[in-house]
Design an enzyme around this catalytic site. Structure first.
Site, PDB file in Angstrom:
ATOM      1  N   ARG A 186       0.874  -1.194   0.000  1.00 20.56           N
ATOM      2  CA  ARG A 186       0.000   0.000   0.000  1.00 20.56           C
ATOM      3  C   ARG A 186       0.896   1.224   0.000  1.00 20.56           C
ATOM      4  O   ARG A 186       1.804   1.341   0.836  1.00 20.56           O
ATOM      5  CB  ARG A 186      -0.896   0.050   1.230  1.00 20.56           C
ATOM      6  CG  ARG A 186      -1.496   1.442   1.429  1.00 20.56           C
ATOM      7  CD  ARG A 186      -2.528   1.537   2.513  1.00 20.56           C
ATOM      8  NE  ARG A 186      -3.747   0.871   2.117  1.00 20.56           N
ATOM      9  CZ  ARG A 186      -4.932   1.108   2.678  1.00 20.56           C
ATOM     10  NH1 ARG A 186      -5.058   2.003   3.631  1.00 20.56           N
ATOM     11  NH2 ARG A 186      -5.993   0.456   2.276  1.00 20.56           N
ATOM     12  N   HIS A 235      -7.752   0.574  -6.147  1.00 21.95           N
ATOM     13  CA  HIS A 235      -7.946  -0.094  -4.849  1.00 21.95           C
ATOM     14  C   HIS A 235      -8.631  -1.445  -5.106  1.00 21.95           C
ATOM     15  O   HIS A 235      -9.775  -1.677  -4.718  1.00 21.95           O
ATOM     16  CB  HIS A 235      -8.802   0.793  -3.943  1.00 21.95           C
ATOM     17  CG  HIS A 235      -8.693   0.470  -2.484  1.00 21.95           C
ATOM     18  ND1 HIS A 235      -7.931  -0.578  -2.000  1.00 21.95           N
ATOM     19  CD2 HIS A 235      -9.250   1.047  -1.387  1.00 21.95           C
ATOM     20  CE1 HIS A 235      -8.033  -0.619  -0.679  1.00 21.95           C
ATOM     21  NE2 HIS A 235      -8.827   0.341  -0.286  1.00 21.95           N
ATOM     22  N   GLN A 256     -10.288  -3.698  -2.363  1.00 19.87           N
ATOM     23  CA  GLN A 256     -11.541  -3.125  -1.865  1.00 19.87           C
ATOM     24  C   GLN A 256     -12.709  -3.531  -2.766  1.00 19.87           C
ATOM     25  O   GLN A 256     -13.822  -3.781  -2.307  1.00 19.87           O
ATOM     26  CB  GLN A 256     -11.430  -1.594  -1.820  1.00 19.87           C
ATOM     27  CG  GLN A 256     -12.671  -0.899  -1.273  1.00 19.87           C
ATOM     28  CD  GLN A 256     -12.870  -1.122   0.204  1.00 19.87           C
ATOM     29  OE1 GLN A 256     -11.952  -0.921   0.990  1.00 19.87           O
ATOM     30  NE2 GLN A 256     -14.066  -1.526   0.612  1.00 19.87           N
ATOM     31  N   ASP A 282     -16.955   8.047  -0.949  1.00 23.13           N
ATOM     32  CA  ASP A 282     -15.675   7.892  -0.252  1.00 23.13           C
ATOM     33  C   ASP A 282     -15.325   9.256   0.324  1.00 23.13           C
ATOM     34  O   ASP A 282     -15.967  10.267  -0.015  1.00 23.13           O
ATOM     35  CB  ASP A 282     -14.603   7.413  -1.247  1.00 23.13           C
ATOM     36  CG  ASP A 282     -13.290   7.022  -0.564  1.00 23.13           C
ATOM     37  OD1 ASP A 282     -13.290   6.847   0.677  1.00 23.13           O
ATOM     38  OD2 ASP A 282     -12.266   6.917  -1.258  1.00 23.13           O
ATOM     39  N   CYS A 306     -16.130   2.621   1.691  1.00 18.62           N
ATOM     40  CA  CYS A 306     -14.986   1.743   1.991  1.00 18.62           C
ATOM     41  C   CYS A 306     -14.426   1.991   3.394  1.00 18.62           C
ATOM     42  O   CYS A 306     -13.733   1.141   3.933  1.00 18.62           O
ATOM     43  CB  CYS A 306     -13.909   1.898   0.930  1.00 18.62           C
ATOM     44  SG  CYS A 306     -13.125   3.510   0.882  1.00 18.62           S
ATOM     45  N   ARG A 312     -13.729  -7.422   3.702  1.00 19.13           N
ATOM     46  CA  ARG A 312     -12.306  -7.268   3.344  1.00 19.13           C
ATOM     47  C   ARG A 312     -11.548  -8.532   3.755  1.00 19.13           C
ATOM     48  O   ARG A 312     -10.663  -8.997   3.049  1.00 19.13           O
ATOM     49  CB  ARG A 312     -11.673  -6.046   4.053  1.00 19.13           C
ATOM     50  CG  ARG A 312     -12.268  -4.683   3.759  1.00 19.13           C
ATOM     51  CD  ARG A 312     -12.215  -4.301   2.307  1.00 19.13           C
ATOM     52  NE  ARG A 312     -10.911  -4.421   1.698  1.00 19.13           N
ATOM     53  CZ  ARG A 312      -9.891  -3.546   1.843  1.00 19.13           C
ATOM     54  NH1 ARG A 312     -10.037  -2.473   2.584  1.00 19.13           N
ATOM     55  NH2 ARG A 312      -8.742  -3.728   1.221  1.00 19.13           N
TER      56      ARG A 312
END
Ligand code: CP
Length: 338
Positions: free
Chosen positions: A113, A140, A143, A237, A279, A325
């Protein structure tokens, strides 16, 4: 599991962006995640990754992604080591290429990441073990696995009949990923943002190519009244992404205020069964340092990108999404390493 061709084809593969996998491979991964989730709930989980070791590189903060990789590895009998800029040399004294060539000698997979997509691509180019993108400025993908598993759990429609509207900063990793993943999966995709914050032409082209293969319908609009009617899911988001400077808040808030998700937004879908996705983390109240400061500066005390009312409502499935996740990242590890 090994009898499913699209799943066995994932062994040893990188997952750097959504287009790395086909629609069939995505569907197989979601099936595997659902299987692993129910095995765990029934106390029947088998450890398929005993003896494996996974390196987790986090150049940006994380709660869900880091926890999901660590707990998924633990459940499956693997070891996970976390590296960050303050406790390793990556990025400061050692290039991504050299880091990859060291880590591949010790680990069976590498998660990254950070900022530039080129860094995770460089890690993958210089390592023989699978590399996973745990979030970059552009994509992402892990996700997306959780979001699409959550959508499938909360809808009785196949993806080809499902519609979702993504509102907010649409030229960030989440906006890019929602557009392209929706295109791969054949959904009715509505991206709603001021034109300054639309995905780039390049990302729109990638999505268009995938939509031509899958039959997805793609709309990119500035108008929530065009994006929302009939939507099964509404997602947003944070308005300022990880790594962006604090100074952009004032401009971003003024641009994105019409795209805030509140009860009127959900009403505009006309769908009493609409569900809300995010998310996370979300600024839905003043109970964080940043949320409180921005609320004081903007007057949006009842949440920024999403109202507290919607976040806490029965329409909100954000904690199912967060839990997924774990199950989807576990599926990714099992499919690529077991
Ligand atoms: N959604 C997400 O990536 O969460 P974290 O930043 O906590 O990993």
């Amino acid at each position: 599991m090994s009898g499913v061709p699209s799943l066995s084809a994932l062994r040893g593969r990188d997952f750097l962006k959504e287009t790395d996998f086909t629609r069939e491979e995505m569907l197989s991964l979601l099936d595997l995640a659902a299987q692993l989730k129910s095995e765990r709930a029934a106390g029947l989980e088998e450890q398929r990754l005993r003896g494996k070791a996974i390196a987790l590189i986090f150049e940006k903060a994380s709660t869900r992604t880091r926890s999901a990789f660590e707990v998924a590895a633990f459940h499956q009998g693997a070891h996970a080591s976390s590296l960050d800029p303050s406790s390793s040399h990556i990025g400061r004294k050692e290039s991504a290429a050299d880091t990859a060539r060291v880590l591949e000698r010790m680990y069976d997979a590498i998660e990254y990441r950070g900022y530039a997509q080129s860094t995770v691509e460089e890690l993958a180019a210089h390592s023989s073990v699978p590399v996973y993108n745990g979030l970059t400025d552009e994509w992402h993908p892990t996700q997306m696995l959780a979001d699409f598993l959550t959508m499938r759990e909360h809808s009785d429609k196949p993806f080809s009949e499902m519609s979702f509207a993504y509102l907010g900063d649409a030229r960030s990793n989440m906006g890019n990923s929602m557009l392209v993943m929706g295109a791969i999966m054949g959904c009715d995709v509505r991206i709603c943002a001021p034109s300054e914050l639309w995905p780039t032409e390049e990302v729109q082209q990638i999505a268009g190519e995938r939509a031509a293969q899958s039959g997805a319908r793609l709309v990119i609009t500035e108008d929530p009244r065009e994006a929302l009617p009939g939507a099964d899911f509404v997602e947003t988001d944070v308005w300022v992404s990880l790594g962006e400077p604090a100074e952009v808040w004032a401009e971003r808030v003024s641009l994105l205020r019409p795209y805030r998700v509140d009860s009127t937004t959900l009403e505009l879908t006309g769908n009493p069964r609409v569900r809300f996705l995010h998310c996370l983390p979300a600024f839905h109240d003043g109970r964080t340092e940043v949320g409180q400061r921005i609320a004081e500066e903007t007057g949006l005390a009842d949440g920024l990108e999403v109202s507290d009312e919607v976040f806490e409502s029965g329409a909100s499935v954000v904690f199912d999404e967060a839990e997924n996740r774990l199950h989807t990242i576990k599926a990714l590890l099992v499919a690529t390493l077991a």
